[in-house]
Design a protein around this motif. Structure first.
Motif, PDB file in Angstrom:
ATOM      1  N   HIS A   1      -2.031   5.404   1.963  1.00  0.00           N
ATOM      2  CA  HIS A   1      -2.672   4.715   3.082  1.00  0.00           C
ATOM      3  C   HIS A   1      -4.141   5.085   3.225  1.00  0.00           C
ATOM      4  CE1 HIS A   1       1.299   3.453   4.116  1.00  0.00           C
ATOM      5  NE2 HIS A   1       1.708   4.669   4.402  1.00  0.00           N
TER       6      HIS A   1
ATOM      7  N   ARG B   1       4.731  12.028  -6.046  1.00  0.00           N
ATOM      8  CA  ARG B   1       5.366  12.955  -6.987  1.00  0.00           C
ATOM      9  C   ARG B   1       6.608  12.312  -7.598  1.00  0.00           C
ATOM     10  NH1 ARG B   1       4.221  16.966  -3.924  1.00  0.00           N
ATOM     11  NH2 ARG B   1       6.221  16.952  -2.882  1.00  0.00           N
ATOM     12  N   ALA B   2       7.363  11.601  -6.765  1.00  0.00           N
ATOM     13  CA  ALA B   2       8.563  10.931  -7.266  1.00  0.00           C
ATOM     14  C   ALA B   2       8.196   9.868  -8.303  1.00  0.00           C
ATOM     15  CB  ALA B   2       9.330  10.301  -6.107  1.00  0.00           C
TER      16      ALA B   2
ATOM     17  N   VAL C   1       0.850  -1.192   0.000  1.00  0.00           N
ATOM     18  CA  VAL C   1       0.000   0.000   0.000  1.00  0.00           C
ATOM     19  C   VAL C   1       0.890   1.249   0.000  1.00  0.00           C
ATOM     20  CG1 VAL C   1      -1.773   1.274   1.265  1.00  0.00           C
ATOM     21  CG2 VAL C   1      -1.844  -1.231   1.187  1.00  0.00           C
TER      22      VAL C   1
ATOM     23  N   CYS D   1      -5.433  12.616   4.277  1.00  0.00           N
ATOM     24  CA  CYS D   1      -4.185  13.293   4.649  1.00  0.00           C
ATOM     25  C   CYS D   1      -3.691  14.214   3.538  1.00  0.00           C
ATOM     26  CB  CYS D   1      -3.109  12.297   5.064  1.00  0.00           C
ATOM     27  SG  CYS D   1      -2.047  11.697   3.730  1.00  0.00           S
ATOM     28  N   GLN D   2      -4.280  14.092   2.335  1.00  0.00           N
ATOM     29  CA  GLN D   2      -3.942  14.989   1.221  1.00  0.00           C
ATOM     30  C   GLN D   2      -2.426  15.082   1.004  1.00  0.00           C
ATOM     31  OE1 GLN D   2      -6.401  17.268  -0.786  1.00  0.00           O
ATOM     32  NE2 GLN D   2      -7.335  15.296  -0.319  1.00  0.00           N
ATOM     33  N   GLY D   3      -1.747  13.965   1.157  1.00  0.00           N
ATOM     34  CA  GLY D   3      -0.324  13.945   0.829  1.00  0.00           C
ATOM     35  C   GLY D   3       0.624  13.999   2.008  1.00  0.00           C
ATOM     36  N   PHE D   4       0.096  14.161   3.225  1.00  0.00           N
ATOM     37  CA  PHE D   4       0.986  14.186   4.402  1.00  0.00           C
ATOM     38  C   PHE D   4       1.894  12.951   4.380  1.00  0.00           C
ATOM     39  CE2 PHE D   4       2.104  13.083   8.751  1.00  0.00           C
ATOM     40  CZ  PHE D   4       2.422  14.284   9.342  1.00  0.00           C
ATOM     41  N   TYR D   5       1.313  11.770   4.124  1.00  0.00           N
ATOM     42  CA  TYR D   5       2.106  10.539   4.136  1.00  0.00           C
ATOM     43  C   TYR D   5       2.702  10.185   2.776  1.00  0.00           C
ATOM     44  CZ  TYR D   5       0.194   9.617   8.770  1.00  0.00           C
ATOM     45  OH  TYR D   5      -0.140   9.704  10.096  1.00  0.00           O
ATOM     46  N   CYS D   6       1.914  10.354   1.701  1.00  0.00           N
ATOM     47  CA  CYS D   6       2.357   9.758   0.437  1.00  0.00           C
ATOM     48  C   CYS D   6       2.644  10.771  -0.655  1.00  0.00           C
ATOM     49  CB  CYS D   6       1.318   8.749  -0.063  1.00  0.00           C
ATOM     50  SG  CYS D   6      -0.225   9.533  -0.561  1.00  0.00           S
ATOM     51  N   GLY D   7       2.379  12.069  -0.406  1.00  0.00           N
ATOM     52  CA  GLY D   7       2.487  13.068  -1.474  1.00  0.00           C
ATOM     53  C   GLY D   7       3.853  13.090  -2.136  1.00  0.00           C
ATOM     54  N   ALA D   8       4.909  13.093  -1.313  1.00  0.00           N
ATOM     55  CA  ALA D   8       6.262  13.182  -1.876  1.00  0.00           C
ATOM     56  C   ALA D   8       6.575  11.940  -2.704  1.00  0.00           C
ATOM     57  CB  ALA D   8       7.272  13.358  -0.754  1.00  0.00           C
ATOM     58  N   ARG D   9       6.150  10.787  -2.215  1.00  0.00           N
ATOM     59  CA  ARG D   9       6.435   9.551  -2.954  1.00  0.00           C
ATOM     60  C   ARG D   9       5.663   9.511  -4.274  1.00  0.00           C
ATOM     61  NH1 ARG D   9       5.920   3.493  -1.217  1.00  0.00           N
ATOM     62  NH2 ARG D   9       6.910   2.531  -3.037  1.00  0.00           N
TER      63      ARG D   9
END
Lengths: 410, 479
Positions: free
Chosen positions: B425, B471-472, B422, B461-469
């Motif tokens: 999340h 984008r990568a 996942v 969470c609007q990217g708190f956990y996964c936003g950076a990943r």
């Protein structure tokens, strides 16, 4: 093909400082502990907090470690004690009391434990949840996303940033922005200026106090943040990046899905001084309980939960009704927020509280059914975003089967 | 069949002229392109932005309407009725999520209650016979969290919610697989209609000037949504003006989903359809939209007043909703023309069909609009030939009520462990699904595009956990 069904003594959900702290203590006591972490690596939020101040003595802030160093130390302690850490495993829901379903690359599992510890942490409310109007451009972050973008993924952020919030996390966000080569235009906060703030902080961006963000502008990329001072003046701060900081909310999804009752103040599971929730066998620890305290506090709560968990494994007992603690404004929450039947003291014999407004010389009053149980003057001013502590010395005077205990601050 | 999808920086194909060019790759334009793909005509679909479904189609209330409340006898009434049936079948075939939750028109005062029988009659004159009146006690029984004071309701059991993103994606994917050329980042700025030497007048070729060079086509379909009036004017017409009508919406967290069972519609008034509360196929709850007449076709901002109004209305409809966490806020613009019907008109002498004024019902009606426009096109003299079968497409499993999302599918995970990893999340989106989207016929160009294909990043969470990943991951696939 179905779910692999297993049992363990204790299942911990979340491998941040709290979950790892609990796992280390419990494993050291010879209990079979398994920790499930949905991220690919354990350690929790400190993994991407590159500033110092972690690992202080007694689990408090002020230590000499960086976040990633502290995260590694927490992981090592749990592993050394013999806890099983499993990363990349997501708990997806409940299949029954103390039975959780999980998904991982190895397949689906259904794990039943004699005790479940929820340690799912907290997150910052994003721009949308704060109902900040305007356009939806690129360049809008929370601190968590910013730190991961900079420290874990080395992404380009922008050139000029506004930070919303001036709590410690806001200053941490400003630090991360500077590391990434971004100029910090201002920190914006609705609160009044902190007395002597200039003395406490090094050189940096101005703090615009008594000011709220009224909107974002820019199509495609952020062009500015519009703000309004409480006297009615408005202006637009030109920037291509904005970071929304603080305003933490416990990550309570799993708790709510399991019908674990929440405390209305913290929005985390209601819990007593032994970290017991309303659900038999389900404990809750760390920032899930109250949103953000320091990593050291979360770890200390995790470790402190080990003794009551061991007691529960030995006796199987669980209190039925418990008396609630409630705060009056400007206090926003208190934790723990239930009184256990045995009158066990909380961690360090004190309750943690937060205030929504500053008070210069705060006086706490604790009452039950109108009866004064305790008065306590604090030496330092009460400030938003900073923990306040209330002594638990009055606990033996409270009726554990009586009315709600009310705490006010004057 | 070769797949042709081009974008900024790539040349438009040279050589043979297109038989038909569709301007605008929203839900209507992609539906028309898909319909044309069934025929032996060389078709181009040109889109000004960098993705399909990127305008009105991506930001709406995502309702699959029965058309019970349309103006009886209007073109819209017919196309919504036909389109609803067509899209329901198509969604079942392709895996576009649809939930038949039903709608309740809730009366909050005596005047509204008195108007319900008339609305029941209107539904019947629109050929919809399953509507029925409910009294206050029955209403409270089936919708227990409704605010105090609801007097009764008209129940429309077949109103459904649908995924607004996979619908145009399915249409466009199928069209491209069947040979339609999709040109993104391709804004049409001028149209010249010439007469070829030796040809009859009116059979000329249209030369479109686009931001990516000239494009020649024999027939032209204008499905440019908010910009349809501008395209129409490029052809020398002055038939209609599109006035954007903004709708702001608030998306509440999945933990609020249990509060509501139906689409809760207000009783319509002269001021419009009003604010509704509706479940979404992603398991959230939607509150909105506002209705604001604007003159800026890019004004998709939310406003302090708009959000305050929605919360005030929402508090009355479903008081507990307002205490739940907000996941997202967005605003969409519907293409109003000040005319109570679609503005679909063929110009045989120009081999041109204008498809204007497709309002909030466009998603529901899209397939019927496509069939209607294709008929009109045939009447302009284009030889379409007999239709052929289209290649089958299967959309990603985005619906929360789907039998099994990948993260819950033991067989899928055993075959490919990436479906057990996942990444997002909040929405439980796996590495396997993100990889599939990035490898798809129409890969996303941005994290927003990825979100519309997988739900990744759309959660609380609007990217708190996964936003950076995320984008990568998205950046890695860009040239």
């Amino acid at each position: 093909m179905t779910r692999r069904e297993r049992t363990v003594d204790v299942l911990v959900v979340g491998a941040g400082p709290a979950g790892l702290g609990a796992a280390a203590e419990l494993a050291a006591s010879g209990v079979r502990v398994e920790v499930l972490e949905r991220e690919q690596s354990a350690g929790g939020i400190p993994r991407h907090c590159h500033h110092g101040g972690f690992g202080g003595r007694g689990g408090r802030a002020g230590g000499g470690l960086s976040g990633p160093e502290y995260a590694l130390r927490c992981v090592a302690a749990a592993e050394r004690a013999g806890a099983t850490l499993r990363t990349g495993i997501t708990v997806t829901g409940w299949a029954g009391p103390r039975t959780l379903d999980a998904t991982g690359p190895g397949g689906l599992e259904r794990i039943t434990a004699r005790a479940v510890l929820l340690a799912t942490g907290a997150r910052e409310r994003p721009r949308s949840a704060r109902l900040v109007p305007g356009s939806r451009p690129a360049g809008v972050y929370t601190t968590g996303e910013l730190q991961q973008a900079v420290h874990l993924h080395h992404q380009h952020i922008g050139t000029r940033a506004v930070v919303v919030g001036d709590e410690p996390v806001g200053h941490a966000a400003a630090g991360t922005l500077r590391v990434a080569g971004v100029e910090v235009v201002a920190l914006v906060t609705g609160r009044p200026p902190e007395p002597l703030a200039v003395l406490r902080r090094g050189p940096g961006a101005p703090v615009l106090s008594r000011t709220t963000v009224t909107g974002l502008t820019g199509r495609g990329r952020l062009a500015g943040v519009t703000v309004r001072h409480e006297d009615g003046r408005t202006t637009t701060l030109r920037c291509d990046t904005v970071v929304f900081t603080g305003d933490w909310i416990p990550d309570h999804e799993l708790a709510r899905r399991g019908a674990v009752a929440l405390d209305p103040g913290t929005r985390g599971p209601a819990h007593d001084t032994s970290y017991r929730t309303g659900e038999p066998g389900v404990f809750a620890i760390g920032n899930l309980l109250h949103a953000v305290e320091s990593a050291g506090t979360a770890a200390a709560e995790g470790r402190a939960a080990a003794a009551p968990v061991l007691r529960h494994l030995a006796t199987g007992s669980w209190p039925a009704g418990r008396t609630a603690l409630a705060v009056e404004a400007p206090l926003t929450w208190i934790a723990p927020n239930l009184i256990g039947p045995g009158g066990e003291p909380p961690l360090d014999n004190r309750f943690v509280l937060r205030t929504g407004r500053r008070r210069a010389a705060p006086l706490f009053e604790v009452r039950q059914s109108g009866r004064l149980l305790h008065r306590q003057r604090l030496l330092l001013p009460a400030r938003p975003g900073v923990p306040l502590h209330l002594s638990a010395d009055w606990l033996d005077r409270a009726d554990p089967h009586g009315d709600t205990v009310r705490i006010r601050m004057r | 069949m070769t797949r042709t999808v081009t974008r900024a920086g790539q040349p438009l194909p040279e050589g043979q002229d297109y038989d038909v060019t569709v301007i605008g790759a929203g839900v209507v334009g992609t539906a028309i392109a898909r319909e044309l793909a069934r025929h032996r005509v060389r078709t181009a679909l040109v889109e000004a932005s960098d993705d399909i479904g990127n305008g009105t189609s991506k930001a709406n209330t995502a309702i699959l309407h029965t058309g019970f409340d349309a103006v009886p006898g209007s073109l819209e009434a017919r196309l919504v009725r036909e389109g609803q049936r067509g899209l329901a079948v198509y969604a079942a075939e392709t895996g576009i999520p649809v939930e038949r939750v039903g709608a309740l028109l809730v009366a909050w005062d005596q005047e509204q209650l008195d108007s319900l029988p008339g609305l029941l009659t209107k539904a019947e004159s629109n050929g919809y016979h399953a509507a029925r009146l409910l009294d206050a006690s029955r209403l409270a029984e089936i919708e227990p969290h409704l605010g105090p004071g609801a007097l009764g309701a008209l129940e429309i059991p077949d109103e459904s919610v649908i995924c607004p993103w996979t619908t145009p994606l399915a249409f466009a994917t199928q069209a491209v697989l069947a040979g339609v050329h999709l040109h993104l980042d391709c804004r049409v700025t001028a149209i010249e209609t010439g007469t070829e030497p030796g040809n009859e007048p009116g059979t000329g070729i249209h030369t479109l000037t686009t931001t990516r060079g000239p494009l020649r086509t024999r027939a032209l379909i204008n499905a440019a949504g908010l910009h349809a009036d501008e395209i129409d004017r490029l052809l020398g017409h002055d038939a209609f003006t599109v006035t954007p009508r903004r709708g702001q919406l608030i998306v509440y967290d999945k933990l609020a989903r249990d509060l509501v069972r139906h689409i809760l519609l207000p009783v319509p008034t002269a001021a419009g359809k009003g604010v509704l509360v509706a479940p979404t196929v992603f398991g959230n709850v939607l509150l909105g939209p506002t209705a604001e007449e604007l003159d800026d076709k890019a004004a998709t901002e939310s406003t302090e007043d708009g959000l305050a109004l929605l919360r005030e209305k929402g508090r009355r409809i479903l008081p507990r909703l307002i205490d739940e966490e907000v996941t997202a806020v967005y605003a969409g613009l519907r293409a109003a023309t000040g005319h109570e019907d679609y503005r679909i008109k063929e110009y045989p002498e120009l081999r041109y069909v204008a498809v204007g004024g497709i309002r909030s019902t466009g998603l529901t009606a899209s397939m019927a609009i496509a069939a209607h426009v294709t008929d009109l096109l045939a009447r302009t003299g284009l030889d379409l030939g007999a239709p052929v079968e289209l290649p089958h497409v299967t959309m990603p499993t985005l619906g929360e009520a789907a039998d099994r999302r990948p993260y819950l599918d033991a067989v899928l995970i055993a075959a490919d462990p990436a479906y057990g990893t996942v990444v997002c999340h909040c929405e439980r989106v796996t590495e396997g699904e993100i990889r599939d989207a990035l490898d798809s016929v129409l890969p996303p160009r941005s994290v927003e595009g990825l979100a519309r294909r997988t739900r990744a990043g759309n959660g609380r969470c609007q990217g708190f956990y996964c936003g950076a990943r995320l984008r990568a991951l998205t950046a890695r696939t860009r040239p």
